[in-house]
Structures are given as structure tokens and as C-alpha cells.
Write a protein that holds these residues in place. Structure first.
Motif, short mmCIF file in Angstrom:
data_model
loop_
_atom_site.label_atom_id
_atom_site.label_comp_id
_atom_site.label_asym_id
_atom_site.label_seq_id
_atom_site.Cartn_x
_atom_site.Cartn_y
_atom_site.Cartn_z
N SER A 178 -2.64 23.84 -11.68
CA SER A 178 -4.00 23.44 -11.46
C SER A 178 -3.98 22.72 -9.97
CB SER A 178 -4.39 22.23 -12.35
OG SER A 178 -3.56 20.99 -12.03
N GLY A 179 -2.99 22.43 -9.15
CA GLY A 179 -2.83 21.87 -7.91
C GLY A 179 -3.13 20.19 -7.83
N HIS A 180 -3.19 19.63 -9.20
CA HIS A 180 -3.31 18.36 -9.21
C HIS A 180 -2.00 17.35 -9.14
CE1 HIS A 180 -3.93 14.27 -11.71
NE2 HIS A 180 -4.95 14.39 -10.89
N LEU A 181 -2.01 16.35 -8.06
CA LEU A 181 -0.90 15.48 -7.96
C LEU A 181 -1.40 14.08 -8.66
CD1 LEU A 181 -0.33 16.57 -4.21
CD2 LEU A 181 0.72 17.64 -6.51
N SER A 182 -0.54 13.38 -9.31
CA SER A 182 -0.70 11.91 -9.59
C SER A 182 0.56 11.34 -9.12
CB SER A 182 -1.01 11.89 -11.04
OG SER A 182 -1.22 10.38 -11.39
N GLY A 183 0.14 10.02 -8.10
CA GLY A 183 1.48 9.37 -7.61
C GLY A 183 1.06 7.95 -7.79
N ASN A 184 2.37 7.18 -7.76
CA ASN A 184 2.17 5.65 -7.63
C ASN A 184 3.56 5.32 -6.61
OD1 ASN A 184 4.65 4.63 -9.46
ND2 ASN A 184 3.61 6.52 -10.91
N LEU A 185 3.34 3.86 -6.23
CA LEU A 185 4.26 3.31 -5.49
C LEU A 185 4.25 1.82 -6.17
CD1 LEU A 185 3.08 4.08 -2.09
CD2 LEU A 185 5.19 4.97 -2.72
N SER A 186 5.27 1.71 -6.81
CA SER A 186 5.47 0.19 -7.73
C SER A 186 6.57 -0.33 -7.50
CB SER A 186 5.35 0.77 -9.18
OG SER A 186 6.23 1.64 -9.41
N ASN A 187 6.79 -1.65 -8.06
CA ASN A 187 7.97 -2.38 -8.29
C ASN A 187 8.23 -2.83 -6.64
OD1 ASN A 187 8.44 -2.62 -10.75
ND2 ASN A 187 9.36 -0.59 -10.78
N PHE A 188 7.42 -3.16 -5.86
CA PHE A 188 7.36 -3.70 -4.57
C PHE A 188 8.35 -4.78 -4.28
CE2 PHE A 188 3.87 -0.78 -3.61
CZ PHE A 188 4.43 -0.43 -2.27
N ASN A 189 9.21 -4.71 -3.34
CA ASN A 189 10.02 -5.97 -2.99
C ASN A 189 9.92 -6.17 -1.53
OD1 ASN A 189 11.66 -6.47 -5.44
ND2 ASN A 189 12.14 -4.37 -5.11
N PHE A 190 9.71 -7.62 -1.35
CA PHE A 190 9.43 -8.20 0.03
C PHE A 190 10.72 -8.84 0.60
CE2 PHE A 190 5.62 -7.27 -2.05
CZ PHE A 190 4.57 -7.03 -0.89
N TYR A 191 10.98 -8.44 2.11
CA TYR A 191 11.93 -9.08 2.55
C TYR A 191 11.74 -9.76 4.04
CZ TYR A 191 14.28 -6.15 -0.94
OH TYR A 191 14.49 -5.46 -1.97
N ASP A 192 12.33 -10.86 4.26
CA ASP A 192 12.15 -11.36 5.58
C ASP A 192 12.44 -10.45 6.90
OD1 ASP A 192 13.56 -12.81 8.14
OD2 ASP A 192 12.26 -14.43 7.13
N PHE A 193 11.34 -10.32 7.70
CA PHE A 193 11.36 -9.28 8.82
C PHE A 193 12.90 -9.30 9.72
CE2 PHE A 193 10.34 -6.89 12.49
CZ PHE A 193 9.45 -5.98 12.06
N ALA A 194 13.16 -10.72 9.82
CA ALA A 194 14.31 -10.74 10.75
C ALA A 194 15.68 -10.68 10.15
CB ALA A 194 14.06 -12.20 11.62
N THR A 195 15.62 -11.35 8.74
CA THR A 195 17.09 -11.45 8.09
C THR A 195 17.10 -10.23 7.22
OG1 THR A 195 16.14 -12.82 6.51
CG2 THR A 195 16.94 -13.93 8.63
N GLY A 196 16.14 -9.61 6.85
CA GLY A 196 16.42 -9.01 5.61
C GLY A 196 16.55 -9.39 4.18
N LEU A 197 16.36 -10.91 3.97
CA LEU A 197 16.71 -11.48 2.97
C LEU A 197 15.56 -11.35 1.99
CD1 LEU A 197 18.71 -14.48 4.08
CD2 LEU A 197 19.79 -12.38 3.24
N PRO A 198 15.69 -11.41 0.80
CA PRO A 198 14.17 -11.44 -0.05
C PRO A 198 13.46 -12.48 0.22
CG PRO A 198 16.47 -11.17 -1.43
CD PRO A 198 16.96 -11.56 -0.34
N ALA A 199 12.04 -12.22 0.14
CA ALA A 199 10.94 -13.34 0.52
C ALA A 199 10.18 -13.35 -0.74
CB ALA A 199 10.37 -12.80 1.62
N SER A 200 9.70 -14.60 -0.88
CA SER A 200 8.70 -14.82 -2.01
C SER A 200 7.36 -14.69 -1.00
CB SER A 200 8.76 -16.06 -2.59
OG SER A 200 7.72 -16.31 -3.26
N VAL A 201 6.53 -13.86 -1.83
CA VAL A 201 5.09 -13.47 -1.03
C VAL A 201 4.02 -13.64 -1.99
CG1 VAL A 201 3.84 -12.03 0.40
CG2 VAL A 201 6.16 -12.07 0.76
N SER A 202 3.05 -14.58 -1.94
CA SER A 202 2.17 -14.64 -2.71
C SER A 202 0.86 -13.48 -2.58
CB SER A 202 1.19 -16.15 -2.46
OG SER A 202 0.63 -16.07 -1.32
N GLY A 203 0.35 -13.26 -3.88
CA GLY A 203 -0.71 -12.15 -3.71
C GLY A 203 -0.21 -10.93 -3.37
N THR A 204 0.83 -10.54 -4.00
CA THR A 204 1.52 -9.11 -3.76
C THR A 204 1.74 -8.50 -5.12
OG1 THR A 204 3.69 -10.14 -3.65
CG2 THR A 204 2.38 -9.91 -1.60
N GLY A 205 1.12 -8.59 -6.24
CA GLY A 205 1.44 -8.04 -7.39
C GLY A 205 0.69 -6.48 -7.12
#
Length: 271
Positions: free
Chosen positions: A183-210
């Protein structure tokens, strides 16, 4: 003595592809740091010596050159992400960076993911007045005539990008896409996002990012594009294309913005 045979002239290899193009004109607190109208703007990289010299055309007529002497130490990256980075500082202090991005658990044969940044000297990490291009590029895009016409396939992989909230964070996520070639139909998703400090690469806690980014698109040859949604609400665009002789891989870019943040990056997946 016989005349030496001259070495053959290297063939210039061109890589181009769908990219998230972000041109910010002020501090992220006040600037429109992502505009759907500039997604998939002109972007081409070329090399004739296996990336010893890289020419990045990030706007029509605007090119930045990187050479081996511009390679810098690997930056702090999130777990599972590899970078190879180049950096050039112009006489006026403008810095240009080029990153090749790879995933340790996702070896790619036909695709290359990269990012290009260009910012003036007055810009600090949290106030992005700059040009950014996140791109999935290839010189082996699937020929539209070679795309499967029947059956279906699932592509699984990862994404890498940046979120601004208003500080900058590196992000990773899982990527999955179902392709119905009949049919030519595509269905995609990007999920389970993780956030990291830009400078250190360490995990970061970010609000509003569900986050749960989804898209439904229709094949156009070997390419696709569509609105991308956050929890069902349209918030940006996704652009992608299949790579390999018979669509073994898929790659692309995305850009979204809502009341909490701007988010943009690249993704890749394999059958």
C-alpha cells in the motif's frame, strides 16, 4: 626510462539526504529555533579522499571545509553513541563543527548520520544563535524502481539529537517503523527518549519531556515525509529515505516544537 603513469584522480563522492535545518536568530527563550519550513533545506557533503577533506554545503552557495588537522578529541556522548568530530574557528571567532554519529549497537552499511553546527563567538551553550543541520545522508539511496512492491517489513534502530528546554541537552531514543510496501503506508515512532547533559554526556532530569513521537506517511519513490506528532498532536515534520539496493536501511531527520521544548535530530533503522 618509462614515463610514470599518473595516479588516477579520486572520484568525488557526494552524500545528501533529508535533514533537519534549524536557523536560530536569538536566545532560545525568545527565538523560533525550529521552523518546519526549513526542514530538508539544502545540505550536501562531498569528499574525494575518504573523508580526509570534507566539504559541507549547508546553504546554497555556503560551504565549510574540514581537513584531518581539524579532527578534535571525542566529545562527551550519551551511552551507546559514537562521535567523530571536526572543528574549525574562523578569524572572526565563528566556530564550525562537523560530527559523524554512530550507534554501537546499530552498525550501518549504507547510511551515515551527521550534524553540522555554526555559531558566532558571542553565543554560549544555552543561547543558540546559530545554524544547525542534522542529516541522514548516503550515496547509496535505494533506487525508486528497486523498492519492494509487495510484502511488509519492520525497521528498528535509534535516534540522536538535541533538545532545548531552554538549556541544551543531547538525546537518544528508540526508533521503529512498519512499512507496508503493497500500500505504500509507513507507520513510525520515536520513543523512550533519554536526556543527557550537553557538556558532560551524563544523564539529566528534564521536566515536561514525556515523549511519544509518531508519524504516518506514504512512500514517494524511496522517500517519505509527513507531519510528526507528540502524543497525537501535530508538532513538526519528519523526512526520510530508504538506503541500500533493496531498502535494507532507512534514515531521516525530525524536528518538533511545543510549549516545553524544541527537539530535533536524526534516526536510522535496519530490517
Amino acid at each position: 626510462m618509462p614515463t610514470p603513469t599518473p595516479a588516477p584522480t579520486p572520484t568525488v563522492r557526494y552524500y545528501s539526504g533529508p535533514n533537519a535545518a534549524i536557523d536560530s536568530v536569538g536566545p532560545v527563550e525568545t527565538a523560533n529555533v525550529y521552523s518546519p519550513s526549513v526542514l530538508n533545506a539544502n545540505y550536501v557533503i562531498s569528499t574525494n579522499d575518504d573523508f580526509k577533506t570534507i566539504n559541507v554545503e549547508y546553504n546554497p552557495g555556503s560551504t565549510q571545509i574540514f581537513t584531518e588537522r581539524d579532527i578534535v578529541a571525542q566529545i562527551a556522548t550519551p551511552p551507546g553513541v559514537n562521535h567523530k568530530s571536526w572543528s574549525v574557528v574562523a578569524a572572526d571567532g565563528t566556530r564550525s563543527n562537523f560530527d559523524m554519529i554512530g550507534f554501537k549497537d546499530l552498525p550501518l552499511t549504507y547510511l551515515q548520520l551527521n550534524a553540522f553546527y555554526r555559531k558566532p563567538p558571542s553565543v554560549d551553550q544555552d543561547h543558540y544563535t546559530f545554524i544547525t543541520r542534522f542529516a541522514a545522508v548516503s550515496n547509496a539511496w535505494t533506487d525508486p524502481t528497486a523498492m519492494p512492491r509487495t510484502g511488509s517489513a519492520t525497521y528498528s534502530g535509534m535516534s540522536y539529537g538535541i533538545a532545548i528546554n531552554p538549556s541544551a541537552y543531547r538525546t537518544t531514543s528508540q526508533f521503529q517503523m512498519a512499512a507496508d510496501f503493497s500500500s505504500g503506508h509507513l507507520s513510525g515512532n520515536l520513543s523512550n527518549f533519554n536526556f543527557y547533559d550537553f557538556a558532560t554526556g551524563l544523564p539529566a532530569s528534564v521536566s515536561g519531556t514525556g515523549l511519544d513521537l509518531t508519524f504516518d506517511a506514504t512512500l514517494n519513490g524511496s522517500k517519505f515525509s509527513d507531519r510528526i506528532k507528540i502524543s497525537g498532536v501535530s508538532a513538526g515534520r519528519v523526512e526520510g529515505q530508504f538506503a541500500g539496493p533493496s531498502a535494507q536501511e532507512v534514515g531521516g531527520s525530525y524536528g518538533v516544537m511545543n510549549a516545553d521544548f524544541s527537539l530535533f535530530g536524526v534516526f536510522a533503522g535496519k530490517k
